[in-house]
Write a protein that holds these residues in place. Sequence first.
Motif, PDB file in Angstrom:
ATOM      1  N   ASP A   1       0.840  -1.193   0.000  1.00  0.00           N
ATOM      2  CA  ASP A   1       0.000   0.000   0.000  1.00  0.00           C
ATOM      3  C   ASP A   1       0.878   1.247   0.000  1.00  0.00           C
ATOM      4  OD1 ASP A   1      -2.206  -1.562   0.057  1.00  0.00           O
ATOM      5  OD2 ASP A   1      -2.463  -1.430   2.239  1.00  0.00           O
ATOM      6  N   LEU A   2       0.348   2.310  -0.622  1.00  0.00           N
ATOM      7  CA  LEU A   2       1.118   3.534  -0.741  1.00  0.00           C
ATOM      8  C   LEU A   2       0.510   4.635   0.121  1.00  0.00           C
ATOM      9  CD1 LEU A   2       1.710   3.704  -4.580  1.00  0.00           C
ATOM     10  CD2 LEU A   2       3.237   2.808  -2.841  1.00  0.00           C
ATOM     11  N   THR A   3       1.336   5.476   0.676  1.00  0.00           N
ATOM     12  CA  THR A   3       0.860   6.656   1.378  1.00  0.00           C
ATOM     13  C   THR A   3       0.575   7.739   0.357  1.00  0.00           C
ATOM     14  OG1 THR A   3       3.082   7.574   1.595  1.00  0.00           O
ATOM     15  CG2 THR A   3       2.336   6.067   3.335  1.00  0.00           C
ATOM     16  N   ILE A   4      -0.039   8.852   0.827  1.00  0.00           N
ATOM     17  CA  ILE A   4      -0.344   9.962  -0.088  1.00  0.00           C
ATOM     18  C   ILE A   4       0.937  10.491  -0.724  1.00  0.00           C
ATOM     19  CG2 ILE A   4      -1.203  12.322  -0.214  1.00  0.00           C
ATOM     20  CD1 ILE A   4      -3.281  11.589   1.864  1.00  0.00           C
ATOM     21  N   ASN A   5       1.995  10.618   0.088  1.00  0.00           N
ATOM     22  CA  ASN A   5       3.249  11.142  -0.460  1.00  0.00           C
ATOM     23  C   ASN A   5       3.827  10.191  -1.503  1.00  0.00           C
ATOM     24  OD1 ASN A   5       3.188  13.452   1.078  1.00  0.00           O
ATOM     25  ND2 ASN A   5       4.329  12.546   2.781  1.00  0.00           N
ATOM     26  N   SER A   6       3.776   8.877  -1.211  1.00  0.00           N
ATOM     27  CA  SER A   6       4.381   7.939  -2.140  1.00  0.00           C
ATOM     28  C   SER A   6       3.565   7.787  -3.416  1.00  0.00           C
ATOM     29  CB  SER A   6       4.566   6.567  -1.471  1.00  0.00           C
ATOM     30  OG  SER A   6       3.335   6.031  -1.042  1.00  0.00           O
ATOM     31  N   ILE A   7       2.215   7.964  -3.332  1.00  0.00           N
ATOM     32  CA  ILE A   7       1.402   7.892  -4.546  1.00  0.00           C
ATOM     33  C   ILE A   7       1.714   9.069  -5.445  1.00  0.00           C
ATOM     34  CG2 ILE A   7      -0.680   9.156  -3.863  1.00  0.00           C
ATOM     35  CD1 ILE A   7      -0.722   5.822  -5.639  1.00  0.00           C
ATOM     36  N   ASP A   8       1.957  10.244  -4.844  1.00  0.00           N
ATOM     37  CA  ASP A   8       2.357  11.404  -5.639  1.00  0.00           C
ATOM     38  C   ASP A   8       3.689  11.145  -6.325  1.00  0.00           C
ATOM     39  OD1 ASP A   8       0.100  12.773  -4.953  1.00  0.00           O
ATOM     40  OD2 ASP A   8       1.034  13.886  -3.302  1.00  0.00           O
ATOM     41  N   LYS A   9       4.625  10.543  -5.572  1.00  0.00           N
ATOM     42  CA  LYS A   9       5.925  10.234  -6.161  1.00  0.00           C
ATOM     43  C   LYS A   9       5.786   9.209  -7.283  1.00  0.00           C
ATOM     44  CE  LYS A   9       8.635  11.217  -2.002  1.00  0.00           C
ATOM     45  NZ  LYS A   9       9.498  10.642  -0.936  1.00  0.00           N
ATOM     46  N   TYR A  10       4.852   8.255  -7.101  1.00  0.00           N
ATOM     47  CA  TYR A  10       4.647   7.230  -8.123  1.00  0.00           C
ATOM     48  C   TYR A  10       4.133   7.873  -9.412  1.00  0.00           C
ATOM     49  CZ  TYR A  10       3.225   2.978 -10.470  1.00  0.00           C
ATOM     50  OH  TYR A  10       3.105   1.985 -11.385  1.00  0.00           O
ATOM     51  N   ILE A  11       3.146   8.779  -9.274  1.00  0.00           N
ATOM     52  CA  ILE A  11       2.608   9.451 -10.458  1.00  0.00           C
ATOM     53  C   ILE A  11       3.673  10.318 -11.105  1.00  0.00           C
ATOM     54  CG2 ILE A  11       0.904  11.124 -11.255  1.00  0.00           C
ATOM     55  CD1 ILE A  11      -1.018  10.028  -9.172  1.00  0.00           C
ATOM     56  N   ASP A  12       4.494  10.992 -10.275  1.00  0.00           N
ATOM     57  CA  ASP A  12       5.586  11.791 -10.816  1.00  0.00           C
ATOM     58  C   ASP A  12       6.569  10.916 -11.585  1.00  0.00           C
ATOM     59  OD1 ASP A  12       4.556  14.105  -9.813  1.00  0.00           O
ATOM     60  OD2 ASP A  12       5.788  14.107  -7.999  1.00  0.00           O
ATOM     61  N   LEU A  32      -7.616   5.627 -11.582  1.00  0.00           N
ATOM     62  CA  LEU A  32      -6.761   6.105 -12.659  1.00  0.00           C
ATOM     63  C   LEU A  32      -5.941   4.932 -13.178  1.00  0.00           C
ATOM     64  CD1 LEU A  32      -5.601   8.557 -14.267  1.00  0.00           C
ATOM     65  CD2 LEU A  32      -3.846   8.736 -12.483  1.00  0.00           C
ATOM     66  N   ALA A  33      -6.044   4.667 -14.485  1.00  0.00           N
ATOM     67  CA  ALA A  33      -5.313   3.564 -15.112  1.00  0.00           C
ATOM     68  C   ALA A  33      -4.117   4.120 -15.863  1.00  0.00           C
ATOM     69  CB  ALA A  33      -6.223   2.788 -16.056  1.00  0.00           C
ATOM     70  N   LEU A  34      -2.930   3.575 -15.563  1.00  0.00           N
ATOM     71  CA  LEU A  34      -1.683   4.033 -16.170  1.00  0.00           C
ATOM     72  C   LEU A  34      -1.020   2.872 -16.909  1.00  0.00           C
ATOM     73  CD1 LEU A  34      -0.208   5.867 -13.043  1.00  0.00           C
ATOM     74  CD2 LEU A  34      -1.700   6.837 -14.774  1.00  0.00           C
ATOM     75  N   VAL A  35      -0.523   3.145 -18.113  1.00  0.00           N
ATOM     76  CA  VAL A  35       0.182   2.128 -18.898  1.00  0.00           C
ATOM     77  C   VAL A  35       1.607   2.594 -19.129  1.00  0.00           C
ATOM     78  CG1 VAL A  35       0.278   0.863 -21.084  1.00  0.00           C
ATOM     79  CG2 VAL A  35      -1.934   1.399 -20.053  1.00  0.00           C
ATOM     80  N   ILE A  46      -4.823   2.810  -9.942  1.00  0.00           N
ATOM     81  CA  ILE A  46      -4.683   3.553  -8.687  1.00  0.00           C
ATOM     82  C   ILE A  46      -6.049   3.982  -8.192  1.00  0.00           C
ATOM     83  CG2 ILE A  46      -3.745   5.657  -7.630  1.00  0.00           C
ATOM     84  CD1 ILE A  46      -1.452   5.524  -9.604  1.00  0.00           C
ATOM     85  N   ASP A  47      -6.308   3.765  -6.913  1.00  0.00           N
ATOM     86  CA  ASP A  47      -7.514   4.246  -6.258  1.00  0.00           C
ATOM     87  C   ASP A  47      -7.202   5.628  -5.688  1.00  0.00           C
ATOM     88  OD1 ASP A  47      -9.628   4.846  -4.546  1.00  0.00           O
ATOM     89  OD2 ASP A  47      -9.967   2.746  -4.033  1.00  0.00           O
ATOM     90  N   LEU A  48      -7.742   6.663  -6.303  1.00  0.00           N
ATOM     91  CA  LEU A  48      -7.435   8.027  -5.885  1.00  0.00           C
ATOM     92  C   LEU A  48      -8.143   8.400  -4.587  1.00  0.00           C
ATOM     93  CD1 LEU A  48      -7.626   9.768  -9.370  1.00  0.00           C
ATOM     94  CD2 LEU A  48      -5.583   9.033  -8.138  1.00  0.00           C
ATOM     95  N   LEU A  49      -9.181   7.661  -4.227  1.00  0.00           N
ATOM     96  CA  LEU A  49      -9.888   7.943  -2.980  1.00  0.00           C
ATOM     97  C   LEU A  49      -9.078   7.497  -1.777  1.00  0.00           C
ATOM     98  CD1 LEU A  49     -12.500   8.949  -1.631  1.00  0.00           C
ATOM     99  CD2 LEU A  49     -13.413   6.626  -1.842  1.00  0.00           C
ATOM    100  N   THR A  50      -8.517   6.300  -1.866  1.00  0.00           N
ATOM    101  CA  THR A  50      -7.725   5.773  -0.753  1.00  0.00           C
ATOM    102  C   THR A  50      -6.232   6.019  -0.936  1.00  0.00           C
ATOM    103  OG1 THR A  50      -7.532   3.600  -1.820  1.00  0.00           O
ATOM    104  CG2 THR A  50      -9.428   3.970  -0.373  1.00  0.00           C
ATOM    105  N   GLN A  51      -5.870   6.615  -2.100  1.00  0.00           N
ATOM    106  CA  GLN A  51      -4.467   6.900  -2.406  1.00  0.00           C
ATOM    107  C   GLN A  51      -3.624   5.621  -2.334  1.00  0.00           C
ATOM    108  OE1 GLN A  51      -2.975  10.066  -3.185  1.00  0.00           O
ATOM    109  NE2 GLN A  51      -5.100  10.655  -3.502  1.00  0.00           N
ATOM    110  N   SER A  52      -4.086   4.586  -3.007  1.00  0.00           N
ATOM    111  CA  SER A  52      -3.366   3.315  -2.990  1.00  0.00           C
ATOM    112  C   SER A  52      -3.429   2.656  -4.367  1.00  0.00           C
ATOM    113  CB  SER A  52      -3.949   2.372  -1.932  1.00  0.00           C
ATOM    114  OG  SER A  52      -5.290   2.052  -2.250  1.00  0.00           O
TER     115      SER A  52
END
Length: 321
Positions: A1-12, A32-35, A46-52
């Motif tokens: 599971d990812l924290t809010i900070n780590s999900i931002d880093k993942y998207i970056d 959000l689906a990423l390829v 990615i579940d943007l509601l739970t940030q995971s």
Amino acid sequence: DLTINSIDKYIDSYINKTIEFTPKYSNNGRYLALVTGLPHSKLTLIDLLTQSIVFVLSISEIGSIPQFSPLDNFLITWSQFRANKQSDGSNEGNLKIFAISSGELVTSYSHKVFKSDLIQFSNDEKLLLHIVTNEVQIYRLVQSSDRFIVEPVNRLIDRSITQFKINSSLTSLPSNYLSIAVFTPEVSGKPAHTSIYRFQTLDNQVDSAIDSQIDSKVENEIVKVATRSMFSASEAKLLWNSTGSTLLVLTSSDVDRSNTSYYGSSQLFYLSSDGKAEGMIVMKKEGSIHDVQWAPSGDKYVVIAGAMPAQCTLFDLSHNP
């Protein structure tokens, strides 16, 4: 599971990678689906509601933007077709449907060319429809404990069909009916045609008011209620209004037999879902029809047509400007 900070880093980090397709949001904006990466693609949901991260799937050679089902319970992917034989001798399908809740592969089909409407769900996601040569296959999606089962229900057979579009708003029909529009292009000099079929989803008794409008029966639960022949039509855009009462058909052909347009020809037709009305919309200004769109209310539509400067016309449900 990812924290809010780590999900931002993942998207970056995703943005800094090779972007294969535009990131796809679900219909309700939660997922959000990423390829990333070709040919050995990874699909991350990615579940943007739970940030995971919900799941990460390895899918070779993804060839299109992932699509979500109407209620966001399923994710659809298409990969480049490869004739990969399985142990049982069958081909692994390259058009795949995954359950968002688990990442489980629900079912798959084989298609060499991708079109967004190859498979369609009813609005309640109880039915799944899939087009193959000469027919539309109808399945029922049943959830059993923690997995989905795909059960064959019926087949709509109409030779040479290339497109279909379902309407399941059901506001103008009994609640156990699903309207299915199919398009057949010109073949060997025969005109194209669009037909509307009605699929009865619950019982086998057809309402007496509807029975008088039925032209022919297809197998047990499917009836044809409307059809319209169309000339100079190799492709079509099928557009249901939000109430399910009327279908607009925008046809096009690469060849303009009148020799007035380099870009081919286009025509606009309408069919009512009860089979009582059908016809052609004649535009006042000569030239191609560029676009057609229904109003969200379903009681009017706008047509952009004609040589530049094009003319924009608003029509009512009686098809009067």
